[in-house]
Design a protein around this motif. Structure first.
Motif, PDB file in Angstrom:
ATOM      1  N   THR A   1       0.964  -1.549   0.278  1.00  0.00           N
ATOM      2  CA  THR A   1      -0.131   0.225   0.561  1.00  0.00           C
ATOM      3  C   THR A   1       0.742   1.499  -0.097  1.00  0.00           C
ATOM      4  N   ARG A   2       0.049   2.550  -0.530  1.00  0.00           N
ATOM      5  CA  ARG A   2       0.392   3.933  -0.252  1.00  0.00           C
ATOM      6  C   ARG A   2      -0.220   4.322   0.394  1.00  0.00           C
ATOM      7  N   ASP A   3      -1.574   4.177   1.208  1.00  0.00           N
ATOM      8  CA  ASP A   3      -2.001   4.794   1.589  1.00  0.00           C
ATOM      9  C   ASP A   3      -1.379   5.726   3.103  1.00  0.00           C
ATOM     10  N   LEU A   4      -0.473   6.631   3.375  1.00  0.00           N
ATOM     11  CA  LEU A   4      -0.544   7.543   4.695  1.00  0.00           C
ATOM     12  C   LEU A   4      -1.358   6.671   5.660  1.00  0.00           C
ATOM     13  N   ARG A   5      -2.884   6.589   5.861  1.00  0.00           N
ATOM     14  CA  ARG A   5      -3.489   6.035   6.631  1.00  0.00           C
ATOM     15  C   ARG A   5      -3.195   4.428   7.395  1.00  0.00           C
ATOM     16  N   ARG A   6      -3.093   4.496   6.083  1.00  0.00           N
ATOM     17  CA  ARG A   6      -2.360   2.336   6.571  1.00  0.00           C
ATOM     18  C   ARG A   6      -0.518   2.666   6.905  1.00  0.00           C
ATOM     19  N   LEU A   7      -0.199   3.382   6.716  1.00  0.00           N
ATOM     20  CA  LEU A   7       1.608   3.389   7.067  1.00  0.00           C
ATOM     21  C   LEU A   7       1.573   3.737   8.486  1.00  0.00           C
ATOM     22  N   GLY A   8       2.730   3.373   8.975  1.00  0.00           N
ATOM     23  CA  GLY A   8       3.506   3.982  10.093  1.00  0.00           C
ATOM     24  C   GLY A   8       4.278   3.588  10.773  1.00  0.00           C
ATOM     25  N   GLY A   9       5.404   3.334  11.763  1.00  0.00           N
ATOM     26  CA  GLY A   9       6.508   2.518  12.533  1.00  0.00           C
ATOM     27  C   GLY A   9       7.074   1.746  11.455  1.00  0.00           C
ATOM     28  N   LEU A  10       7.762   2.335   9.957  1.00  0.00           N
ATOM     29  CA  LEU A  10       8.205   1.485   9.039  1.00  0.00           C
ATOM     30  C   LEU A  10       9.935   1.665   9.003  1.00  0.00           C
ATOM     31  N   ALA A  11      10.166   2.768  10.287  1.00  0.00           N
ATOM     32  CA  ALA A  11      11.999   2.260  10.072  1.00  0.00           C
ATOM     33  C   ALA A  11      12.333   1.610  10.607  1.00  0.00           C
ATOM     34  N   ALA A  12      11.940   0.992  11.696  1.00  0.00           N
ATOM     35  CA  ALA A  12      13.066  -0.150  12.260  1.00  0.00           C
ATOM     36  C   ALA A  12      13.029  -1.703  11.204  1.00  0.00           C
ATOM     37  N   LEU A  13      11.638  -2.078  10.644  1.00  0.00           N
ATOM     38  CA  LEU A  13      11.333  -2.347   9.595  1.00  0.00           C
ATOM     39  C   LEU A  13      12.066  -2.192   8.085  1.00  0.00           C
ATOM     40  N   MET A  14      12.693  -0.855   8.143  1.00  0.00           N
ATOM     41  CA  MET A  14      13.204  -0.516   6.660  1.00  0.00           C
ATOM     42  C   MET A  14      13.734   0.543   6.780  1.00  0.00           C
ATOM     43  N   PRO A  15      15.651   0.021   7.555  1.00  0.00           N
ATOM     44  CA  PRO A  15      15.590   0.848   7.585  1.00  0.00           C
ATOM     45  C   PRO A  15      17.083   1.689   6.225  1.00  0.00           C
ATOM     46  N   VAL A  16      17.085   0.676   6.032  1.00  0.00           N
ATOM     47  CA  VAL A  16      16.875   1.460   4.558  1.00  0.00           C
ATOM     48  C   VAL A  16      16.759   2.774   3.636  1.00  0.00           C
TER      49      VAL A  16
END
Length: 945
Positions: free
Chosen positions: A370-385
């Motif tokens: 998804t690219r929906d901001l309302r469903r995203l969040g907290g991805l920094a730890a999962l996708m650090p690069v």
């Protein structure tokens, strides 16, 4: 042909090979690895021109195309063209590398993707290197067509089709306006060369067509580069796969309008109209894009509006910089020329950080679903690069150090403040207003950059809202954005490398009088106005971002019925409704009605013109006498026509029509036109079979009660058309405004090595006409095939009509074997003998088709397929390809397209033998004719509907 021309044509040539490579290569190997060679090789080749342009020199390579019209493909390489070419190929290579990991070789039609991408790449290269304005236009429209194909790559999606249609309608409309502007420009300058126009810019500026040409040209530039109010197509174009978005909408297509404005600034710059139109459109687009980006919930939509905003920034800088041509020399000119340098610098920077961001968003979509901001969040730890890359790209776009966007943003502030310090063209109120708008837009730019990073990667992760578990992308997908991100940081620390090798040469191309301007870029200039503006942007942007939830609902107050998208949809719907109403009026479903429209228009236009212009004058004094034999043939033709009209059986009508054709061919023999007679004879033979097949599917003839009006209309129309064309032919024979060209063709043996003048005209003097004719013929054949087989997938096909009407008579089969050998031998003779005797590729191909038809009539299909395993559609395509490649081969010898040559060689058995390249072209014609004729005949015969 120069190597630079070859670099332009390589993507087109490779695009032809991609489907074959895709089909033949190992299924485990991605097609993209083969395609990657093209942009990478061109990029490495173009690097050698950097020292040339950096030293202030340019390169010019001319390739003849249509020299008689003054249209040649002149490739002109200067600092401006080189920057765009390196961006096109460099980012193109990274996008292809990214697509190898992004697009699945099992699920996607990769051959289509890479064909479209290479077509677009070649079109962009041709565009930026073209010096001839009409060659430039050809490539310009080719970018619109190829981008339409790319945007509609996922054509099964409604939004993809809608976005592609919107992009094409808007950019093609702008392109047509640009064409009109280029025509006016060529009239003013009396040249098609941009370089020559630049040298007489002052004379052009004083012409009465100056302003209309400028406005029309800018319409083309503004539509292509998504300037307000034409920017509505760009967000919808984001329905394309991310590699396409990263390529088209960050580095290439949208920059074509920027390139056009920069290239024609030396011609139109220095005028108040150009200054305010370009600057005004740019600054409004900057504000419009940044305001709309903040309210987006889709990450690609956010990037789309940010691209619009950044393009507006670059466009406004080009407009401001054009004032340097008003001053020409002095400190004032140098101050404004600095804006051009800022525009080019930000163009380079934007390509790096925006390309990286598009790829990162594609990674998020690929891995999170998804690219929906309302469903995203907290991805920094999962996708650090990816998080790191997003920070680099977003902060660069926001204009923060230590990233390259900070440097060009500071240069932007310096340029807009120049209007206050050094007003030009009577700017008073606007001198203050433009910097304020620029600053406000920069605040919103800061906000949407923060949204992109922190709303996506920080906060709480919601795996339940996602379709699949999130993890970091593979290294191959991360490598391209990592390279771009490295450039973002590297340019910040070494900006003057870019300034010395790229900005100065490009500045010299846009503002020729400022070749000696010293451009020094540094991150710190003391506590000046620009620094305080940046601090204000960060402070206000941070405050507004923190309070986003409180004030963002204000966007909902704006009525959607007043948006540009709503206006576009209303206009489009209105046009469709109007066209539907008009179409229903005349589209009755009867072919007879359509013929009446066509013939009535012919009578009205041609007949009216002859009458009003007094063109009906005859002179029979030089005509040859008509003998009794000719009178007899004409009477026979009249009788055949009457038989066709009065026949009660279709078979009778077909026979009478064939008799008419054979009488016409006999008339050609009498008038000593053997080539026409041969062609007419074979055409009549083939079309008779075609008519039989077509009439088989028609319903029984019915006798109608009253047909008086029907026959009366037919009589009036037929007499009118016949009379108009007879009068036209006789009048044309009496009006000779120049010497006949026949004396030129009479020298065909000296010029083309052909004793048969007719064949020389077809394959040499007017070979382009013949090539287009066989192309139209093949399109007609494919049209017949498509219409008949439309919707037939998965259905069982019955026996063909030819098999139904085929006789099993042994005598027929025996005679056919001998007759077909004679026909094929005669076809070969006609083909090879056509250069010096009656014949040629067209009639030879038709004769061969006639022989094949005879075989298909006498034998069953399986027997024919075993002995002649030919796909006639592919044969027709091969014929067209041979003809085109023969014409393009002349480029290798610095000759115009479709130039032919001949020579004499000593062969062991045949002795002195003439060889002509026209024979290869004729081969293509013959194959196209055989393939198309057989495709039509067999397709109709197999139709059982």
């Amino acid at each position: 042909m120069s190597l630079l021309h070859i670099m332009i044509f390589i993507p087109f040539l490779f695009a032809i090979l991609v489907p074959f490579i895709h089909k033949m290569c190992n299924p485990r190997i991605h097609t993209g690895w083969f395609v990657l060679i093209v942009p990478l090789g061109i990029f490495l080749y173009l690097l050698k021109y950097i020292p040339l342009t950096a030293s202030g020199k340019t390169a010019l390579f001319e390739l003849s195309w249509m020299p008689s019209l003054g249209i040649n493909f002149t490739a002109y390489l200067d600092g401006l063209a080189l920057i765009f070419a390196l961006l096109i190929t460099g980012i193109g290579a990274l996008v292809i590398l990214y697509s190898i990991y992004y697009l699945s070789k099992e699920k996607e039609a990769l051959h289509n993707f890479y064909v479209y991408l290479l077509l677009f790449m070649g079109a962009m290269l041709g565009l930026v290197f073209s010096d001839n304005i009409f060659v430039l236009y050809v490539f310009w429209e080719l970018t619109s067509i190829s981008s339409f194909l790319l945007i509609a790559y996922w054509y099964h999606r409604k939004n993809s089709r809608y976005g592609a249609q919107k992009a094409m309608l808007i950019t093609i409309a702008g392109g047509l306006a640009m064409l009109a502007g280029l025509i006016l420009l060529s009239i003013m300058a009396d040249t098609y060369s941009v370089r020559e126009m630049m040298s007489i810019a002052q004379e052009i500026a004083s012409h009465k067509l100056f302003l209309p040409a400028m406005i029309l040209l800018l319409l083309g530039a503004f539509t292509k580069s998504a300037q307000f109010p034409f920017s509505i197509w760009l967000p919808d174009a984001m329905e394309a796969p991310t590699p396409i978005s990263a390529y088209l909408h960050s580095a290439t297509m949208v920059k074509a309008g920027i390139y056009l404005v920069a290239r024609f600034t030396p011609v139109f710059g220095g005028s108040a109209e150009w200054f305010w139109l370009v600057t005004g459109a740019g600054i409004l687009t900057l504000l419009y894009g940044s305001l709309n980006a903040v309210q987006q919930k889709d990450l690609k939509a956010l990037l789309a509006y940010s691209t619009i905003s950044q393009l507006g920034l670059i466009m406004s800088l080009l407009g401001l910089g054009s004032a340097a041509l008003y001053y020409r020399t002095g400190n004032e000119a140098s101050v404004y020329a600095f804006a051009v340098a800022a525009a080019i610098f930000h163009l380079i920077n934007h390509s790096t950080f925006k390309g990286s961001l598009f790829m990162v968003i594609g990674i998020i979509d690929h891995e999170a679903g998804t690219r929906d901001l309302r469903r995203l969040g907290g991805l920094a730890a999962l996708m650090p690069v990816s998080f790191t890359l997003a920070i680099i790209g977003s902060f660069a776009m926001a204009g923060l150090p230590p990233f390259n966007g900070f440097l060009s943003k500071e240069m932007f502030f310096t340029s807009v403040l120049t209007l206050i310090e050094q007003p030009v063209f009577g700017a008073k109120t606007l001198a203050v207003l433009i910097p304020i708008i620029a600053w406000a837009a920069s605040v919103f730019t800061f906000i949407y950059c923060m949204i992109l990073v922190f709303k996506t990667f920080t906060g709480k992760h919601h795996p339940e809202k996602l379709d699949k578990p999130v993890h970091e992308a593979p290294l191959g997908m991360l490598l391209p954005p990592m390279i771009l991100a490295a450039l973002v940081i590297g340019i910040f620390f070494f900006p003057n490398v870019i300034a010395d090798y790229f900005l100065k040469p490009a500045l010299a191309a846009v503002v020729p009088a400022q070749t000696g301007l010293d451009i020094k870029i540094s991150a710190w200039h003391g506590w000046n106005k620009e620094v305080f503006m940046t601090i204000g942007v960060i402070a206000c942007g941070s405050l507004l971002y923190r309070s986003l939830k409180k004030w963002s609902p204000v966007y909902q107050l704006y009525p959607k019925r007043f948006t540009l998208n709503h206006a576009y949809n209303l206009v489009l719907q209105g046009m469709e409704d109007l066209s539907l109403k008009i179409t229903k009026r005349y589209m009755t479903g009867f072919v007879r009605d359509y013929l009446v429209y066509i013939f009535f228009t012919i009578i009205l236009v041609l007949g009216g013109a002859l009458w009003l212009l007094g063109g009906t004058s005859f002179n029979f004094s030089k005509n040859a006498p008509v003998n009794a034999f000719e009178v007899g043939m004409v009477i026979g033709m009249i009788m055949a026509v009457l038989t066709v009209l009065l026949a009660k059986l279709r078979l009778t009508a077909i026979i009478a029509l064939g008799a008419l054709g054979f009488l016409v061919s006999l008339l050609f023999v009498v008038f000593r036109a053997p080539d026409l007679a041969l062609t007419q004879l074979v055409v009549e033979t083939v079309t008779t079979v075609l008519f039989l097949l077509c009439f088989y599917h028609l319903p029984e003839l019915r006798k109608e009660k009253s047909r008086i009006s029907f026959k009366l209309t037919n009589l009036v129309i037929s007499l009118g058309v016949g009379s108009v064309f007879t009068v036209l032919a006789l009048s044309a024979n009496n009006h000779r405004f120049s010497e006949t060209i026949s004396s030129f063709f009479e020298d065909s043996y000296t010029l083309a090595g052909a004793k048969n003048m007719v064949n020389a005209i077809l394959v040499d003097f007017r070979g382009l006409d013949t090539m287009l004719e066989i192309l139209v013929l093949c399109i007609a054949g494919l049209g017949v095939f498509t219409l008949i087989h439309m919707g037939d997938k998965g259905q069982e096909t019955g026996s063909s009509l030819l098999e139904k009407i085929r006789s099993n008579d042994v005598i027929l089969r025996t005679v056919t074997k001998a007759a077909s050998i004679i026909i094929f031998t005669f076809a070969v003779y006609l083909f090879f003998g056509g250069h010096h005797n009656p014949g040629g590729g067209f009639v030879g191909g038709l004769s061969g088709a006639a022989g094949l038809i005879l075989l298909y009539l006498a034998f069953d299909f399986e027997t024919i397929r075993e002995n002649i395993p030919v796909d006639f559609k592919k044969l027709a395509a091969a014929g067209v390809l041979i003809a085109v490649m023969t014409g393009a081969g002349s480029f290798l010898f610095q000759a115009p397209f479709m130039s032919q040559t001949f020579g004499h060689v000593e062969l062991p058995v045949f002795g002195d033998t003439e060889l002509a390249t026209a024979l290869i072209f004729d081969l293509g014609v013959a194959l196209a004719v055989v393939g198309t004729a057989m495709t039509i005949i067999l397709t109709i015969s197999e139709d059982e509907s």
